[in-house]
Structures are given as structure tokens and as C-alpha cells.
Write a protein that holds these residues in place. Sequence first.
Motif, short mmCIF file in Angstrom:
data_model
loop_
_atom_site.label_atom_id
_atom_site.label_comp_id
_atom_site.label_asym_id
_atom_site.label_seq_id
_atom_site.Cartn_x
_atom_site.Cartn_y
_atom_site.Cartn_z
N SER A 145 0.82 -1.22 0.00
CA SER A 145 0.00 0.00 0.00
C SER A 145 0.86 1.27 0.00
O SER A 145 0.36 2.37 -0.25
CB SER A 145 -0.94 0.01 1.21
OG SER A 145 -0.20 0.09 2.41
N VAL B 195 -5.38 3.85 -7.55
CA VAL B 195 -4.95 2.80 -6.63
C VAL B 195 -5.69 1.54 -7.01
O VAL B 195 -6.90 1.54 -7.20
CB VAL B 195 -5.26 3.17 -5.16
CG1 VAL B 195 -4.84 2.05 -4.23
CG2 VAL B 195 -4.58 4.47 -4.78
N GLY B 196 -4.94 0.43 -7.12
CA GLY B 196 -5.55 -0.86 -7.41
C GLY B 196 -6.02 -0.97 -8.84
O GLY B 196 -5.68 -0.16 -9.70
N SER C 175 -0.31 -8.66 -5.13
CA SER C 175 -1.37 -7.69 -4.83
C SER C 175 -1.39 -6.63 -5.92
O SER C 175 -0.36 -6.33 -6.53
CB SER C 175 -1.10 -7.02 -3.48
OG SER C 175 -2.02 -5.97 -3.26
N ASN C 176 -2.59 -6.08 -6.16
CA ASN C 176 -2.70 -4.95 -7.08
C ASN C 176 -2.99 -3.66 -6.32
O ASN C 176 -3.25 -2.62 -6.92
CB ASN C 176 -3.80 -5.20 -8.11
CG ASN C 176 -5.18 -5.29 -7.49
OD1 ASN C 176 -5.33 -5.30 -6.26
ND2 ASN C 176 -6.21 -5.37 -8.31
N GLU C 177 -2.93 -3.71 -4.99
CA GLU C 177 -3.34 -2.56 -4.16
C GLU C 177 -2.20 -1.57 -3.93
O GLU C 177 -1.83 -1.27 -2.82
CB GLU C 177 -3.92 -3.05 -2.83
CG GLU C 177 -5.27 -3.72 -2.99
CD GLU C 177 -6.32 -2.81 -3.63
OE1 GLU C 177 -6.45 -1.65 -3.20
OE2 GLU C 177 -7.00 -3.26 -4.58
#
Length: 195
Positions: free
Chosen positions: A90, A110-111, A129-131
Motif C-alpha cells: 500500500s 490505486v488498485g 497484490s494490485n493494491e
Amino acid sequence: MDENLWLVVGLGNPGPGYAGNRHNVGHMVTAVLADRMRANFKNHKANASVAEGRSFPGGPKLILAKPNSFMNLSGGPVAGLLRFYSIDVSRLIVVHDELDLPFDTLKIKVGGGHGGHNGVRDIISAAGSNEFTRIRMGIGRPPGRQNAADFVLHDFSSTERTTLPIMLEDAADAIEMIAAEGVTAAQQKFHAPPA
């Protein structure tokens, strides 16, 4: 984990032959930030060139990184740096070229998916993760029937190069603002149409 620590990754291809390519706009933005922080890039064991510093005294610490791998293999270096610095995904900001935005356009998100960008795809896969935050730097679509892969591996045109420095400074400003004030504040400023 240092809550005031961010990993900023500028995507591109290694070597002087690619330095001015549209695909290397992420590298260019991290170079602007390093100049502002008077920081020098050094080779890191995670297969990246890294520079560290703060944009202003007491401000967030930025770890600037340019993977030494080719664009499509950006994930390994990014995942390695996240582990090395114990940074949560993040707190990752990835700067990359974006064909689907007009030249001199900047969008922050974001994401979400990779949008066909192989460097982003590899980071999502390696980080699990894509976050993370993306700074999408508009380079526009190739003219006529030119292949997109050829277009991104060519240098900016002479006309584009007159505007490019301002675009790079804007992206650097956006990154500093995200780290200091959050994504929403940066989106409100940089997504607004010019006055």
C-alpha cells in the motif's frame, strides 16, 4: 515498518539506448525526484538502482527505484525491494507510461488491473497484490498504423520534448503530494482540468 516511508518505482528499460524512449518515462520521473533530493542512484542487490532521501526536512522518506531488469520483468526487483525495506504494498507508487491517455496527461489510481501494461502485470504477479498506487503518464496512441510496441520504444518527438520537462515535474509533484497528503488530495489537484 516506518509509516513515513514510500517506495517509488519508475518503470523503463535499462541502458542508454532506451533512456529517451516513451516507455522510460517512469525512469525520467524518478530522476527528477532524485535531483530534487540531491540523492544519487546506487546499485541494490534487488536488481535495481536505488536512491533515498526526503523532499523536504521532516517529510516522508522516499526510496526511489529503477529496476535494472527489462520492463516486462519489473516484478522481481519491486518485490525484492518491498521485502528488503519492509514496506507494505500500500506504500508502493509505480510510475509508468500509458498509451490510453493523451500525451501530457497524468492520472493517479490505486488498485485495479494492469490495463495491458506488462510491467504493471509483472509487479502485480510478483507482489501478490494490485493494491498499490500508479502514476499513469499519458504518451498517447501511435500515429497511423504504427505498432504500439514500436511506438513506446521510440524517443519522444521534438515537439513532445518541449513539454516533457513540465510533465515530469508535475508527476514528481504528484508523488510528493501522495506521500505527504494522500492519494485523494493529489487526485483532486492533478486530475482537475487546467485553469
